[in-house]
Write an enzyme that holds these catalytic residues in place. Sequence first.
Site, PDB file in Angstrom:
ATOM      1  N   GLU A 175       0.832  -1.219   0.000  1.00 31.19           N
ATOM      2  CA  GLU A 175       0.000   0.000   0.000  1.00 31.19           C
ATOM      3  C   GLU A 175       0.862   1.263   0.000  1.00 31.19           C
ATOM      4  OE1 GLU A 175      -3.760   0.396   1.710  1.00 31.19           O
ATOM      5  OE2 GLU A 175      -4.184  -1.754   1.697  1.00 31.19           O
ATOM      6  N   GLY A 176       1.977   1.169  -0.701  1.00 34.03           N
ATOM      7  CA  GLY A 176       2.902   2.300  -0.807  1.00 34.03           C
ATOM      8  C   GLY A 176       4.071   2.111   0.136  1.00 34.03           C
ATOM      9  N   GLN A 228       8.862   5.197   1.477  1.00 36.97           N
ATOM     10  CA  GLN A 228       9.327   6.355   0.705  1.00 36.97           C
ATOM     11  C   GLN A 228       8.135   7.053   0.034  1.00 36.97           C
ATOM     12  OE1 GLN A 228      10.797   3.286   0.824  1.00 36.97           O
ATOM     13  NE2 GLN A 228      12.556   3.982   1.974  1.00 36.97           N
TER      14      GLN A 228
END
Length: 376
Positions: free
Chosen positions: A360-361, A364
């Site tokens: 989910e990302g 960074q």
Amino acid sequence: MISFELTDEQKELQAMVRKFTKNEIIPVAAEYDQKNEMPWPIIQKGFEIGLWNFNLPQKYNGLELDHVTEAILIEELAYGCLGISGAWDGNTLALTPILIAGTEEQQDRWLPQFAEKPLLGSFCLTEPGAGSDAKSMVTRAEKVGDDYIINGTKCFITHGGIASMYTVFAKVKGSKKISAFLVSGDNPGVSMGKVEDKLGDRASHIAEVIFEDVRVPAKDLLGQEGDGFKIAMQTLDRTRMSIGAAAVGVARRALEESIEYAKVRTQFGKPIGQHQGIGFMLADMATKVEAARSLVFLAASEIDAKRIDPKFGAMCKLYAADIAMEVTVDAVQIHGGYGYMKDYPVEKLMRDAKILQIYEGTQQVQRMVIAGRLLS
Ligand code: COS
């Protein structure tokens, strides 16, 4: 203003999920981890006791939980096993785009099935060449008459190949912009590619999904052509909070295992918790868990108050995933040689924690989102 006092209903649900986790998840978590297998019987049991479909609206017989309650329950499930709790999170992720951008007609057609059986949804954004840079995806949708024909491969997909509904992001031929489509798992052009063999989070089913001449009626386009990237981002703005909650669950489990161990393991004539080196580690671990949960509750309450600022979801995911990694590494250290062995649950917690810093990302990407908001 955030209140940390749980309502009676939240306390009741928390107690119910804690019991479910203790009886149904913890006893089998190591087995699913070892087998890298989807926990179907647990999902079935969850469904039978009404503990499924967290964000499905009540009008479709879902729980329609607010985000704070969702966070409380995900923490409990992830305390038992991150991979198993991922089945709940995977469904929430897949259903959120249709809740954000679906018309009533689309919701009426797609959502009721989730209350009839313990079905899975799947969110298909990532591709082999498009991870953090989601906009660089190459999956294509071509408009042919009243249909779109989708071709492409998605990777690292939760519930990939076993879902009943896919939310698929693709670029319509001739456009650089991304569009979002609802695709049935029964569609003959949808197939499962490689099933991933993972370091941790092994009870979650992660696979490639191949879309080959997948014909989708135009009525299954979410929003307008070109809305897909915004729909994906708005989805993640709501769901990253839940990854933060799962991270708190993993970290809390590692902390509690460490406290128990530090009370009974004796070295140099006293329980190791009585040595300041270990006591201070426990103090730091506990502080991090409390701080992370506070941030998760902040992000969740902001969403519930309809003040959706992407930075809060990103902040809580960033902080909670980092402390889950730190706390689980410390838990292994406190357990010493035993912690490195599979006889104790802490090595699994440490392996599980790593994915929290990636999916989910990445951490960074969360910083890009936060900095973007601060400077906008
Ligand atoms: N809500 C609504 N719209 C948003 C948005 C949000 N949270 N974030 C960006 N947008 C819009 C922007 O306003 C911009 O709109 P216009 O084209 O109309 O100007 C557009 O989307 C592009 O925004 P931006 O240029 O900031 O996008 P970037 O390509 O730089 O990407 C990040 C930004 C890195 C934040 C994004 O690609 C991302 O989140 N990547 C990670 C994806 C991810 O989490 N993958 C995991 C898969 S799910 S398990």
